[in-house]
Design an enzyme around this catalytic site. Structure first.
Site, PDB file in Angstrom:
ATOM      1  N   SER A  68      -2.110   5.148 -55.758  1.00 15.92           N
ATOM      2  CA  SER A  68      -3.565   4.987 -55.805  1.00 15.92           C
ATOM      3  C   SER A  68      -4.187   5.286 -57.158  1.00 15.92           C
ATOM      4  CB  SER A  68      -4.229   5.879 -54.764  1.00 15.92           C
ATOM      5  OG  SER A  68      -4.247   5.214 -53.546  1.00 15.92           O
ATOM      6  N   LYS A  71      -5.873   2.469 -58.673  1.00 17.86           N
ATOM      7  CA  LYS A  71      -7.221   2.052 -58.272  1.00 17.86           C
ATOM      8  C   LYS A  71      -8.245   2.269 -59.395  1.00 17.86           C
ATOM      9  CE  LYS A  71      -6.260   2.928 -53.380  1.00 17.86           C
ATOM     10  NZ  LYS A  71      -6.291   3.903 -52.284  1.00 17.86           N
ATOM     11  N   TYR A 193      -2.320  -5.976 -54.458  1.00 18.13           N
ATOM     12  CA  TYR A 193      -2.528  -4.530 -54.233  1.00 18.13           C
ATOM     13  C   TYR A 193      -1.202  -3.762 -54.254  1.00 18.13           C
ATOM     14  CZ  TYR A 193      -3.668  -0.178 -51.803  1.00 18.13           C
ATOM     15  OH  TYR A 193      -3.784   1.151 -51.464  1.00 18.13           O
ATOM     16  N   TYR A 245      -9.792  11.780 -52.169  1.00 18.75           N
ATOM     17  CA  TYR A 245      -9.936  11.455 -50.749  1.00 18.75           C
ATOM     18  C   TYR A 245     -10.874  12.424 -50.047  1.00 18.75           C
ATOM     19  CZ  TYR A 245      -6.088   8.324 -51.722  1.00 18.75           C
ATOM     20  OH  TYR A 245      -5.308   7.343 -52.245  1.00 18.75           O
ATOM     21  N   VAL A 263      -0.324   8.712 -53.541  1.00 18.88           N
ATOM     22  CA  VAL A 263       0.665   9.251 -52.602  1.00 18.88           C
ATOM     23  C   VAL A 263       2.075   9.352 -53.202  1.00 18.88           C
ATOM     24  CG1 VAL A 263      -0.588   8.711 -50.475  1.00 18.88           C
ATOM     25  CG2 VAL A 263       1.009   7.022 -51.427  1.00 18.88           C
TER      26      VAL A 263
HETATM   27  N1  GLU Z   1      -0.051   2.053 -51.601  1.00 20.24           N
HETATM   28  C1  GLU Z   1      -0.599   3.177 -50.885  1.00 20.24           C
HETATM   29  C2  GLU Z   1      -1.227   2.710 -49.603  1.00 20.24           C
HETATM   30  O1  GLU Z   1      -1.815   1.699 -49.590  1.00 20.24           O
HETATM   31  C3  GLU Z   1      -1.575   3.872 -51.772  1.00 20.24           C
HETATM   32  C4  GLU Z   1      -2.218   5.041 -51.108  1.00 20.24           C
HETATM   33  C5  GLU Z   1      -2.418   6.225 -52.021  1.00 20.24           C
HETATM   34  O2  GLU Z   1      -1.772   6.396 -53.047  1.00 20.24           O
HETATM   35  O3  GLU Z   1      -3.255   7.051 -51.678  1.00 20.24           O
HETATM   36  O4  GLU Z   1      -1.155   3.298 -48.579  1.00 20.24           O
END
Ligand code: GLU
Length: 310
Positions: A68, A71, A193, A245, A263
Site C-alpha cells: 500500500s 498508493k 493495482y 488505516y 501489508v
Molecule cells: N495489495 C494489498 C491489498 O490489496 C495492499 C494492502 C495494504 O498494503 O494495506 O490487500
C-alpha cells in the site's frame, strides 16, 4: 533534531538493536500467500534528508513488497494527470474502517472515503489505467526516476499471488463500477493495482524517492517539480489523517507525522522540511500496520522531536 549525521546513524543502529531484542509481536500477512514467505525477523530503517544524507541500519537495503505504500505514488500520478476532477470521484476523509472494508462503499454510493484505502487506490488505478496508454510501465518508470534507480522491479511471484487471491479487491472494484465510478475494464484495473502493490523496493529507495513530499513537491536530488506545493500539502494531509488505516488517529496522537504503511511491513513517514523515514518489519498488528516498523518510527520521532503538530 540530530544535526550530526554520524550521531543519527548511531541512533538508528541503537533503535534496531533494541527492537530486534524484543519478542516478535504481530503476524506476517498471509491473505496474500507470497507475503507469508518473508522472514518475520527482517528489520530495517532508513532516513533520507532533503540536504542529501541517506543512512540506514539493519536490513535497510533488502527489497520488500511495498504494497500500500504504492498508493502514495499512485495518488501523486493521478493528481498530476486529472487535477481537481479527482476529488469528484474520491473523498479525503478518514474511513475509520479496515483498509479493505466494503460496507462503507455501498452506503456512500461507490465514492471511496479516501485514496489510501483499497477502494480509493482501486479508483486511482482506474484513473491511471484509463489515462495512460501503458499505466504499469508509467508507474514503474515514475518509481525508478524518483529513486534514481533503474533496478527497481515488479515481483511477479507476489503479483500472481495477489491476482489469485484478489476477490475482495475485485468486489470493491465491481461495486464502484455498479455506481458508475470506474471507467476501465475491471480486470485491467485490478491488474494495474496488483502490479503497483507488487513493486519491490528497500527502505533506502523508498525514503529517497519520497523526499519531494518533505520539500513542497520538489525533488531535492534533481530539483525537478514532482507535484505542486498545494498537492504535496494535500498528500501529506491525507497521509496524516488516513495513512495508517484505522490506527491513523492513534498514530497522529502519539507521533504526529504524515505516514503510510503497507501489508508487506513497510512504513514511510514524511517530515516536512527535513526528510523521510522508512522502516520495515513484516509482522503486522490487527490494523495491518507493522508492529516493529511503527515503533521504530515513533522511537525516532520522539528522539528527534519530529512532529508536524509542534
Ligand atoms: N495489495 C494489498 C491489498 O490489496 C495492499 C494492502 C495494504 O498494503 O494495506 O490487500
Amino acid at each position: 533534531m540530530i544535526k550530526n549525521i554520524s550521531n543519527l546513524q548511531a541512533k538508528l543502529q541503537e533503535l534496531i538493536i533494541t527492537q530486534k531484542n524484543l519478542p516478535t509481536q504481530g503476524h506476517v500477512a498471509d491473505y496474500i500467500p507470497a507475503l507469508a514467505e518473508v522472514s518475520p525477523k527482517l528489520m530495517g530503517i532508513s532516513v533520507a534528508t532533503i540536504d542529501g544524507n541517506v543512512i540506514g541500519a539493519g536490513d535497510y537495503q533488502i527489497p520488500f513488497s511495498i504494497q500500500s505504500i504504492s498508493k502514495v505514488f499512485g495518488l501523486v500520478m493521478a493528481m498530476n494527470r486529472i487535477g481537481d476532477d479527482l476529488w469528484q470521484r474520491v473523498n479525503m476523509e478518514p474511513s475509520g474502517q479496515p483498509f479493505n472494508s466494503i460496507i462503507q462503499l455501498e452506503w456512500e454510493k461507490g465514492i471511496p472515503r479516501n485514496p489510501v484505502i483499497n477502494a480509493g487506490a482501486l479508483l486511482i488505478s482506474d484513473v491511471l489505467t484509463s489515462r495512460f496508454s501503458a499505466s504499469k510501465l508509467a508507474f514503474l518508470s515514475f518509481m525508478r526516476s524518483l529513486a534514481g534507480d533503474d533496478n527497481i522491479y515488479i515481483d511477479n511471484h507476489v503479483y500472481q499471488s495477489e491476482l489469485s487471491h484478489g476477490s475482495r479487491n475485485a468486489a470493491l472494484a465491481y461495486l464502484m463500477k455498479s455506481f458508475g465510478n470506474i471507467d476501465a475494464e475491471i480486470p485491467d484495473v485490478l491488474s494495474h493495482y496488483f502490479t503497483q502493490c507488487s513493486i519491490s523496493m528497500n527502505c533506502q529507495q523508498l525514503a529517497t524517492s519520497l523526499l519531494f513530499l518533505a520539500n513542497k513537491g520538489i525533488d531535492p536530488k534533481t530539483q525537478k517539480v514532482i507535484c505542486t506545493p498545494r498537492d504535496a500539502h494535500r498528500v501529506n494531509a491525507i497521509l496524516s489523517t488516513s495513512g495508517m488505516y484505522d490506527q491513523s488517529g492513534e498514530f497522529a496522537f502519539s507521533v504526529g507525522l504524515p505516514a503510510k504503511s503497507g501489508v508487506g511491513g513497510g512504513v514511510i513517514a514524511i517530515v516536512p522540511g527535513y526528510g523521510v523515514i522508512c522502516t520495515w518489519s513484516p509482522p503486522l498488528n490487527k490494523f495491518g500496520n507493522s508492529v516493529a516498523g511503527t515503533k521504530l518510527v515513533s522511537g525516532l520521532a520522539e528522539e528527534l522531536g519530529l512532529s508536524i503538530y509542534h
